[in-house]
Design an enzyme around this catalytic site. Sequence first.
Site, PDB file in Angstrom:
ATOM      1  N   GLY A 144       3.195   8.224  13.124  1.00 19.63           N
ATOM      2  CA  GLY A 144       2.812   8.905  11.821  1.00 19.63           C
ATOM      3  C   GLY A 144       1.974  10.131  11.643  1.00 19.63           C
ATOM      4  O   GLY A 144       0.987  10.370  12.547  1.00 19.63           O
ATOM      5  N   VAL A 145       2.285  10.821  10.821  1.00 17.42           N
ATOM      6  CA  VAL A 145       1.529  12.201  10.626  1.00 17.42           C
ATOM      7  C   VAL A 145       1.117  12.126   9.031  1.00 17.42           C
ATOM      8  O   VAL A 145       1.915  12.160   8.381  1.00 17.42           O
ATOM      9  CB  VAL A 145       1.913  13.326  10.928  1.00 17.42           C
ATOM     10  CG1 VAL A 145       1.115  14.618  11.025  1.00 17.42           C
ATOM     11  CG2 VAL A 145       2.626  13.354  12.484  1.00 17.42           C
ATOM     12  N   GLY A 146      -0.276  11.925   8.890  1.00 15.65           N
ATOM     13  CA  GLY A 146      -0.535  12.070   7.353  1.00 15.65           C
ATOM     14  C   GLY A 146      -1.624  13.092   7.093  1.00 15.65           C
ATOM     15  O   GLY A 146      -1.879  13.919   7.935  1.00 15.65           O
TER      16      GLY A 146
ATOM     17  N   GLY B 128      -4.423  12.790   9.329  1.00 19.56           N
ATOM     18  CA  GLY B 128      -4.236  13.212  10.886  1.00 19.56           C
ATOM     19  C   GLY B 128      -3.136  12.078  11.280  1.00 19.56           C
ATOM     20  O   GLY B 128      -2.414  11.719  10.687  1.00 19.56           O
ATOM     21  N   LYS B 129      -3.257  12.356  12.633  1.00 16.19           N
ATOM     22  CA  LYS B 129      -2.027  11.724  13.356  1.00 16.19           C
ATOM     23  C   LYS B 129      -2.349  10.100  13.707  1.00 16.19           C
ATOM     24  O   LYS B 129      -3.610  10.092  14.016  1.00 16.19           O
ATOM     25  CB  LYS B 129      -1.730  12.360  14.747  1.00 16.19           C
ATOM     26  CG  LYS B 129      -1.028  13.584  14.508  1.00 16.19           C
ATOM     27  CD  LYS B 129      -0.615  14.197  16.047  1.00 16.19           C
ATOM     28  CE  LYS B 129       0.273  15.367  15.757  1.00 16.19           C
ATOM     29  NZ  LYS B 129       0.322  15.957  16.943  1.00 16.19           N
ATOM     30  N   VAL B 130      -1.219   9.304  13.807  1.00 15.85           N
ATOM     31  CA  VAL B 130      -1.400   8.135  14.221  1.00 15.85           C
ATOM     32  C   VAL B 130      -0.379   7.733  15.507  1.00 15.85           C
ATOM     33  O   VAL B 130       0.436   8.266  15.593  1.00 15.85           O
ATOM     34  CB  VAL B 130      -0.974   6.982  13.198  1.00 15.85           C
ATOM     35  CG1 VAL B 130      -1.148   5.484  13.492  1.00 15.85           C
ATOM     36  CG2 VAL B 130      -1.633   7.213  11.991  1.00 15.85           C
TER      37      VAL B 130
ATOM     38  N   LYS C 125      -5.675   5.958  15.212  1.00 16.45           N
ATOM     39  CA  LYS C 125      -5.772   6.981  14.222  1.00 16.45           C
ATOM     40  C   LYS C 125      -6.591   8.102  14.604  1.00 16.45           C
ATOM     41  O   LYS C 125      -7.789   7.889  14.636  1.00 16.45           O
ATOM     42  CB  LYS C 125      -6.058   6.426  13.015  1.00 16.45           C
ATOM     43  CG  LYS C 125      -5.985   7.509  11.782  1.00 16.45           C
ATOM     44  CD  LYS C 125      -6.177   6.651  10.311  1.00 16.45           C
ATOM     45  CE  LYS C 125      -4.684   5.838  10.270  1.00 16.45           C
ATOM     46  NZ  LYS C 125      -4.170   5.854   8.985  1.00 16.45           N
TER      47      LYS C 125
ATOM     48  N   ASP D  65      -7.187   4.572  -1.384  1.00 18.52           N
ATOM     49  CA  ASP D  65      -6.147   5.143  -1.051  1.00 18.52           C
ATOM     50  C   ASP D  65      -4.867   4.047  -1.124  1.00 18.52           C
ATOM     51  O   ASP D  65      -4.025   4.155   0.133  1.00 18.52           O
ATOM     52  CB  ASP D  65      -6.242   5.887   0.385  1.00 18.52           C
ATOM     53  CG  ASP D  65      -5.176   6.742   0.719  1.00 18.52           C
ATOM     54  OD1 ASP D  65      -4.638   7.364  -0.329  1.00 18.52           O
ATOM     55  OD2 ASP D  65      -5.003   7.077   2.052  1.00 18.52           O
TER      56      ASP D  65
END
Length: 327
Positions: free
Chosen positions: A79-81, A84-86, A100, A195
């Site tokens: 995942g990229v949120g 940042g990246k996971v 993360k 969040d």
Amino acid sequence: MHVLAAVMGAAAAAICCVAMAAYLYVHERNKKKRKGELNNGEWLPEYRSPATGGGGGRSFSFAEIKAATRNFSEAQVVGVGRRGKVFRGVVDGGTAVAIKLAADPSPGRSAREFRAEIEALPDLRHRHLVPILGFCSDRDETILVYRYMPRGTLREHLRGKNGKPAMPWWRRLDACMGAARGLHCLHAGGVVHGDVKATTVLLDENWVAKLSDFGLSNSKHVTMKSDVYSFGVVLFEALMARRPALLTGDQAVSLAEHALACHRNGTLPDAVDAAIKDQVAPECLEKFAETAVECLAHQVTERPAMGDVLWNLELSMQLQLINPKRT
Ligand SMILES: *[C@@H]1O[C@H](CO)[C@@H](O)[C@H](O)[C@H]1NC(C)=O
Ligand SMILES: *[C@@H]1O[C@H](CO)[C@@H](O)[C@H](O)[C@H]1NC(C)=O
């Protein structure tokens, strides 16, 4: 009189059970102590380091993180949120984790301060919270290690993916209840999630919903009541399988506004996700929508506490289960 006797009987039985369990625990413990088996970690929850004491878990070296993510290989990215990246990875020879990597420390806050906040989180262990296993402390970057949730986010299941059918209604309802329990637990512990959305509600291998990314927001505007509002949006997203921002005609409106308008003019049943429309019992829908609408109350003070939200969702589930339409 009969009821009173039954209640007292049940209470006495419960006290008995607790006493028995306590006795067995102490007894076993003493036995182990005598045998010298009781090492320090044994009675501590998994990964909870005695040194940190807090909810942040144990400390991972940067080398461990690198090995776990195969040197931050793109193939490991799940995942990229915004944050940042996971990466997916494996630590300790078999524990699947989500790592993360924060893009950069949030403005006005150094990685060190951020980490201090994570460590200061109370030890939040709950069936509906993704466990934080630890963090990497030997770099001035924010790297958090969570238990890996193999089914990913609630959002990606609402529409079905890779040819799989969209999540059935009862499972959506169950996931919403799980998320409500997780959020209720956070609030009871004095923690604002900050969040709440359909992408921070994750699902484990058994479809149990667990909240992730809690307590990481550094916005001063987040409160328990803003969490409740965000949760209302998640409820409508689960019902309608539409993103929080959507287009109607050529106008962008928020899902919240759209759902509230549909609820007001009585067209909500038509706005339910087509994939589940015939699964939703009308009484269940009514209660569910009412709950979501309350969460979205414009007046902050009118929004319910998560305990009440949970209660109403349970009621909604009951109304679904007694309906012959259930699947
Ligand atoms: C890991 O990646 C960095 C930067 O991409 C590179 O400089 C380094 O040589 C890599 N290390 C290994 C062991 O592959
Ligand atoms: C009800 O409100 C929704 C959302 O604004 C709108 O799309 C729909 O056309 C309305 N229906 C009626 C019958 O007013």
